[in-house]
Write an enzyme that holds these catalytic residues in place. Structure first.
Site, PDB file in Angstrom:
ATOM      1  N   ASN A   2       0.684  -1.293  -0.100  1.00  0.00           N
ATOM      2  CA  ASN A   2       0.030   0.021   0.022  1.00  0.00           C
ATOM      3  C   ASN A   2       0.691   1.198   0.073  1.00  0.00           C
ATOM      4  O   ASN A   2       1.793   1.380   0.484  1.00  0.00           O
ATOM      5  CB  ASN A   2      -1.085  -0.154   1.231  1.00  0.00           C
ATOM      6  CG  ASN A   2      -0.340  -0.359   2.357  1.00  0.00           C
ATOM      7  OD1 ASN A   2       0.504  -0.907   2.572  1.00  0.00           O
ATOM      8  ND2 ASN A   2      -1.137   0.332   3.482  1.00  0.00           N
ATOM      9  N   GLU A  60       0.396   5.133   0.767  1.00  0.00           N
ATOM     10  CA  GLU A  60      -0.519   6.206   1.120  1.00  0.00           C
ATOM     11  C   GLU A  60      -0.079   7.543   0.750  1.00  0.00           C
ATOM     12  O   GLU A  60       1.009   7.675   0.441  1.00  0.00           O
ATOM     13  CB  GLU A  60      -0.685   6.275   2.908  1.00  0.00           C
ATOM     14  CG  GLU A  60      -1.254   4.863   3.053  1.00  0.00           C
ATOM     15  CD  GLU A  60      -1.311   4.618   4.700  1.00  0.00           C
ATOM     16  OE1 GLU A  60      -1.121   5.628   5.328  1.00  0.00           O
ATOM     17  OE2 GLU A  60      -2.034   3.660   5.056  1.00  0.00           O
ATOM     18  N   CYS A 113      -4.315   0.864  -2.290  1.00  0.00           N
ATOM     19  CA  CYS A 113      -4.173  -0.433  -1.753  1.00  0.00           C
ATOM     20  C   CYS A 113      -3.207  -1.355  -2.150  1.00  0.00           C
ATOM     21  O   CYS A 113      -2.788  -1.153  -3.394  1.00  0.00           O
ATOM     22  CB  CYS A 113      -5.513  -1.082  -1.795  1.00  0.00           C
ATOM     23  SG  CYS A 113      -6.690  -0.506  -0.683  1.00  0.00           S
ATOM     24  N   GLU A 136      -3.022  -4.529  -2.952  1.00  0.00           N
ATOM     25  CA  GLU A 136      -3.589  -5.314  -4.201  1.00  0.00           C
ATOM     26  C   GLU A 136      -3.637  -4.658  -5.400  1.00  0.00           C
ATOM     27  O   GLU A 136      -3.255  -5.130  -6.573  1.00  0.00           O
ATOM     28  CB  GLU A 136      -4.812  -6.013  -3.849  1.00  0.00           C
ATOM     29  CG  GLU A 136      -5.065  -6.900  -2.536  1.00  0.00           C
ATOM     30  CD  GLU A 136      -5.475  -5.811  -1.304  1.00  0.00           C
ATOM     31  OE1 GLU A 136      -4.830  -5.033  -1.267  1.00  0.00           O
ATOM     32  OE2 GLU A 136      -6.246  -6.429  -0.540  1.00  0.00           O
ATOM     33  N   CYS A 157     -10.510  -5.084   0.680  1.00  0.00           N
ATOM     34  CA  CYS A 157     -11.378  -4.344   0.630  1.00  0.00           C
ATOM     35  C   CYS A 157     -12.354  -4.384  -0.514  1.00  0.00           C
ATOM     36  O   CYS A 157     -11.845  -4.946  -1.554  1.00  0.00           O
ATOM     37  CB  CYS A 157     -11.100  -2.774   0.961  1.00  0.00           C
ATOM     38  SG  CYS A 157     -10.286  -2.082  -0.832  1.00  0.00           S
ATOM     39  N   CYS A 204     -11.031  -3.146  -3.919  1.00  0.00           N
ATOM     40  CA  CYS A 204      -9.886  -4.048  -4.431  1.00  0.00           C
ATOM     41  C   CYS A 204     -10.548  -5.354  -5.200  1.00  0.00           C
ATOM     42  O   CYS A 204     -10.170  -5.925  -5.985  1.00  0.00           O
ATOM     43  CB  CYS A 204      -8.983  -4.719  -3.405  1.00  0.00           C
ATOM     44  SG  CYS A 204      -7.617  -3.190  -3.189  1.00  0.00           S
TER      45      CYS A 204
HETATM   46  N1  THU Z   1      -5.295  -1.643   2.553  1.00  0.00           N
HETATM   47  C1  THU Z   1      -4.774  -2.282   1.505  1.00  0.00           C
HETATM   48  O1  THU Z   1      -3.751  -2.139   1.267  1.00  0.00           O
HETATM   49  N2  THU Z   1      -5.448  -3.398   0.893  1.00  0.00           N
HETATM   50  C2  THU Z   1      -6.854  -3.535   1.569  1.00  0.00           C
HETATM   51  O2  THU Z   1      -7.438  -4.545   1.100  1.00  0.00           O
HETATM   52  C3  THU Z   1      -7.234  -2.955   2.607  1.00  0.00           C
HETATM   53  C4  THU Z   1      -6.646  -1.582   3.059  1.00  0.00           C
HETATM   54  C5  THU Z   1      -4.720  -0.274   2.988  1.00  0.00           C
HETATM   55  C6  THU Z   1      -5.347   1.007   2.501  1.00  0.00           C
HETATM   56  C7  THU Z   1      -4.467   1.975   3.514  1.00  0.00           C
HETATM   57  O3  THU Z   1      -3.365   2.438   3.214  1.00  0.00           O
HETATM   58  C8  THU Z   1      -4.493   0.988   4.924  1.00  0.00           C
HETATM   59  O4  THU Z   1      -4.666  -0.378   4.503  1.00  0.00           O
HETATM   60  C9  THU Z   1      -5.544   1.321   5.892  1.00  0.00           C
HETATM   61  O5  THU Z   1      -6.743   1.080   5.473  1.00  0.00           O
END
Ligand code: THU
Length: 160
Positions: free
Chosen positions: A56, A58, A67, A69, A106, A109
């Site tokens: 991920n 940010e 994210c 994925e 999530c 994704c």
């Molecule tokens: N996140 C992912 O990388 N994948 C997911 O399927 C759910 C959430 C990340 C996004 C963000 O950087 C952190 O997790 C907190 O939500």
């Protein structure tokens, strides 16, 4: 839940899944997660044996982040066009943690995974750690998104 494999420990999964989870773990340090401190690593096994990873990313402008994925999936689409995905694994760890924490993909994704599955014309498995700390291997992206919205939804609108 038909065709879902639920395993009490990682070692109860098949060797290919265990190996892919290890690759996803190795991607964790490439996360940029200073805001949530929730690091996520994803790994994709392609039909040619190549493994593509992502973590991920940010951003100070929160919605601009991505994210793990989707980072991996979009990297695959640009670097290995035409290659099908066999399996996706995703793992998470708190920045200060020493062991994996549960994380299932999530909804955003899952929708993107479904698009890839439709494009390649065959399902790929999804491995992740549930809230109950059991490993789940889903048979496809579609199995994680019932009553989904796809390109066929758009096509159906045109002929009605
Ligand atoms: N996140 C992912 O990388 N994948 C997911 O399927 C759910 C959430 C990340 C996004 C963000 O950087 C952190 O997790 C907190 O939500």
């Amino acid at each position: 839940m038909k065709d879902f494999v639920l395993a009490p420990t990682l070692h109860d999964l098949d060797p290919e899944s265990i190996d892919l989870v290890r690759h996803a773990e190795r991607a964790l340090p490439t996360a940029h997660a200073p805001y949530s401190e929730f690091q996520v690593g994803a790994a994709l096994l392609l039909d040619n044996g190549v493994i593509v990873t992502g973590a991920n990313q940010e951003n100070a402008a929160y919605p601009s982040g991505m994210c793990a994925e989707r980072v991996a999936l979009f990297a695959l689409a640009s670097q290995y066009p035409g290659h099908a995905i066999k399996k996706l694994a995703v793992v998470a760890q708190h920045k200060t943690g020493t062991e994996l924490t549960p994380a299932t993909c999530c909804g955003g994704c899952r929708q993107v995974m479904l698009e890839f599955e439709y494009r390649q014309g065959k399902p790929f498995e999804v491995v992740m750690l549930t809230e109950e700390r059991r490993w789940v291997k889903a048979p496809s992206a579609q199995s994680l998104l019932p009553f989904c919205f796809t390109s066929s939804t758009l096509r159906a609108a045109k002929i009605n």
